[in-house]
Design an enzyme around this catalytic site. Structure first.
Site, PDB file in Angstrom:
ATOM      1  N   GLY A  46      -5.453  -5.007   4.140  1.00 20.31           N
ATOM      2  CA  GLY A  46      -5.663  -4.656   2.749  1.00 20.31           C
ATOM      3  C   GLY A  46      -4.339  -4.318   2.090  1.00 20.31           C
ATOM      4  O   GLY A  46      -3.327  -4.114   2.771  1.00 20.31           O
ATOM      5  N   GLN A  51       1.474  -0.437  -3.821  1.00 17.64           N
ATOM      6  CA  GLN A  51       2.334  -0.753  -2.679  1.00 17.64           C
ATOM      7  C   GLN A  51       3.371  -1.829  -3.017  1.00 17.64           C
ATOM      8  O   GLN A  51       4.361  -1.971  -2.294  1.00 17.64           O
ATOM      9  CB  GLN A  51       1.502  -1.211  -1.476  1.00 17.64           C
ATOM     10  CG  GLN A  51       0.672  -0.091  -0.864  1.00 17.64           C
ATOM     11  CD  GLN A  51      -0.090  -0.583   0.346  1.00 17.64           C
ATOM     12  OE1 GLN A  51      -1.161  -1.161   0.216  1.00 17.64           O
ATOM     13  NE2 GLN A  51       0.456  -0.399   1.532  1.00 17.64           N
ATOM     14  N   CYS A  99      -0.605   1.133   8.153  1.00 18.71           N
ATOM     15  CA  CYS A  99      -0.400   0.850   6.729  1.00 18.71           C
ATOM     16  C   CYS A  99       0.897   0.063   6.582  1.00 18.71           C
ATOM     17  O   CYS A  99       1.893   0.399   7.220  1.00 18.71           O
ATOM     18  CB  CYS A  99      -0.314   2.171   5.952  1.00 18.71           C
ATOM     19  SG  CYS A  99      -0.077   1.957   4.176  1.00 18.71           S
ATOM     20  N   LEU A 100       0.869  -0.955   5.728  1.00 24.72           N
ATOM     21  CA  LEU A 100       2.078  -1.754   5.517  1.00 24.72           C
ATOM     22  C   LEU A 100       3.198  -0.910   4.913  1.00 24.72           C
ATOM     23  O   LEU A 100       4.366  -1.266   5.031  1.00 24.72           O
ATOM     24  CB  LEU A 100       1.777  -2.956   4.610  1.00 24.72           C
ATOM     25  CG  LEU A 100       0.789  -3.972   5.184  1.00 24.72           C
ATOM     26  CD1 LEU A 100       0.543  -5.081   4.173  1.00 24.72           C
ATOM     27  CD2 LEU A 100       1.286  -4.552   6.499  1.00 24.72           C
ATOM     28  N   HIS A 141      -9.157   3.736   2.679  1.00 28.30           N
ATOM     29  CA  HIS A 141      -7.705   3.706   2.854  1.00 28.30           C
ATOM     30  C   HIS A 141      -7.040   3.091   1.621  1.00 28.30           C
ATOM     31  O   HIS A 141      -6.077   3.665   1.070  1.00 28.30           O
ATOM     32  CB  HIS A 141      -7.357   2.896   4.117  1.00 28.30           C
ATOM     33  CG  HIS A 141      -5.896   2.707   4.342  1.00 28.30           C
ATOM     34  ND1 HIS A 141      -5.231   3.249   5.420  1.00 28.30           N
ATOM     35  CD2 HIS A 141      -4.949   2.046   3.616  1.00 28.30           C
ATOM     36  CE1 HIS A 141      -3.942   2.925   5.339  1.00 28.30           C
ATOM     37  NE2 HIS A 141      -3.754   2.186   4.253  1.00 28.30           N
ATOM     38  N   GLU A 142      -7.554   1.928   1.181  1.00 36.15           N
ATOM     39  CA  GLU A 142      -6.911   1.236   0.056  1.00 36.15           C
ATOM     40  C   GLU A 142      -7.052   2.039  -1.237  1.00 36.15           C
ATOM     41  O   GLU A 142      -6.104   2.129  -2.014  1.00 36.15           O
ATOM     42  CB  GLU A 142      -7.481  -0.172  -0.113  1.00 36.15           C
ATOM     43  CG  GLU A 142      -7.233  -1.113   1.068  1.00 36.15           C
ATOM     44  CD  GLU A 142      -5.785  -1.129   1.539  1.00 36.15           C
ATOM     45  OE1 GLU A 142      -4.874  -0.973   0.710  1.00 36.15           O
ATOM     46  OE2 GLU A 142      -5.574  -1.278   2.754  1.00 36.15           O
ATOM     47  N   HIS A 145      -4.617   4.822  -1.877  1.00 33.58           N
ATOM     48  CA  HIS A 145      -3.313   4.445  -2.437  1.00 33.58           C
ATOM     49  C   HIS A 145      -3.297   4.599  -3.959  1.00 33.58           C
ATOM     50  O   HIS A 145      -2.256   4.882  -4.549  1.00 33.58           O
ATOM     51  CB  HIS A 145      -2.983   2.987  -2.090  1.00 33.58           C
ATOM     52  CG  HIS A 145      -2.447   2.783  -0.705  1.00 33.58           C
ATOM     53  ND1 HIS A 145      -1.230   3.276  -0.304  1.00 33.58           N
ATOM     54  CD2 HIS A 145      -2.946   2.119   0.368  1.00 33.58           C
ATOM     55  CE1 HIS A 145      -1.004   2.921   0.960  1.00 33.58           C
ATOM     56  NE2 HIS A 145      -2.039   2.217   1.399  1.00 33.58           N
TER      57      HIS A 145
HETATM   58 NI    NI Z   1      -2.066   1.347   3.319  1.00 34.10          NI
END
Ligand code: NI
Length: 176
Positions: A46, A51, A99-100, A141-142, A145
């Site tokens: 995701g 981000q 997480c990226l 999670h997304e 952000h």
């Molecule tokens: Ni993330």
């Protein structure tokens, strides 16, 4: 176009993102295309707009069935604008997350086991789902952000937070 993913420490990841007002626009279409290119390039599950440095309430996610991770249920590829989450019970579930924006690390995070979420797709159609398990985890999670929350802020047991290659030696668990 593949965009750079901001990493933890960048203040832009800590801001509350703005609601999208005009979703049916070339800007949003271009943003979603860039988000998908970036998520795919990094093998992510995701990605949220902040981000890549865009402070709008837009997230994408999706996980295909993968024989290497048989216990991960597939999640349909979804693009959602202005998402709102409502927990469906007090039950919490623990699970590993990455997480990226936090590359190379994994941690156990408690999340609501069952949620309802609602938002709009890029054509203005309502997305309205009740989900559980991994799907519910990815959405939480997304959407975190969008409120400036990174998963390490939700880790409670720091004995289960560490480097992916140390925690899971010999496997190639992707960042998320
Ligand atoms: Ni993330």
């Amino acid at each position: 176009m593949i965009r750079d993913v901001l990493r933890m420490g960048d203040p832009r990841l800590l801001a509350r993102s703005r609601e999208v007002e005009r979703f049916d626009s070339p800007e949003i279409a271009a943003l979603l295309a860039d988000m998908l290119d970036t998520m795919r390039a990094q093998n992510g599950a995701g990605l949220a707009a902040p981000q890549i440095g865009v402070d709008l309430r837009v997230v994408i996610f999706g996980v295909e069935r993968n024989p290497r991770y048989p216990d991960v249920d597939p999640v349909p590829y979804t693009e959602i604008i202005n998402p709102v989450i409502t927990p469906l019970s007090d039950a919490m579930e623990e699970g590993w997350e990455g997480c990226l924006s936090v590359p190379g690390l994994r941690g156990v995070v408690p999340r609501h086991a069952r949620i309802h979420y609602r938002g709009l797709d890029p054509r203005g159609r309502v997305i309205d789902r009740e989900v559980e398990g991994f799907h519910a985890r990815v959405v939480q999670h997304e959407c975190d952000h969008l409120d400036g929350i990174l998963y390490p802020m939700r880790v409670r047991d720091f004995s289960r937070f560490g480097f992916t290659d140390v925690l899971f030696p010999g496997t190639d668990v992707p960042d998320e």
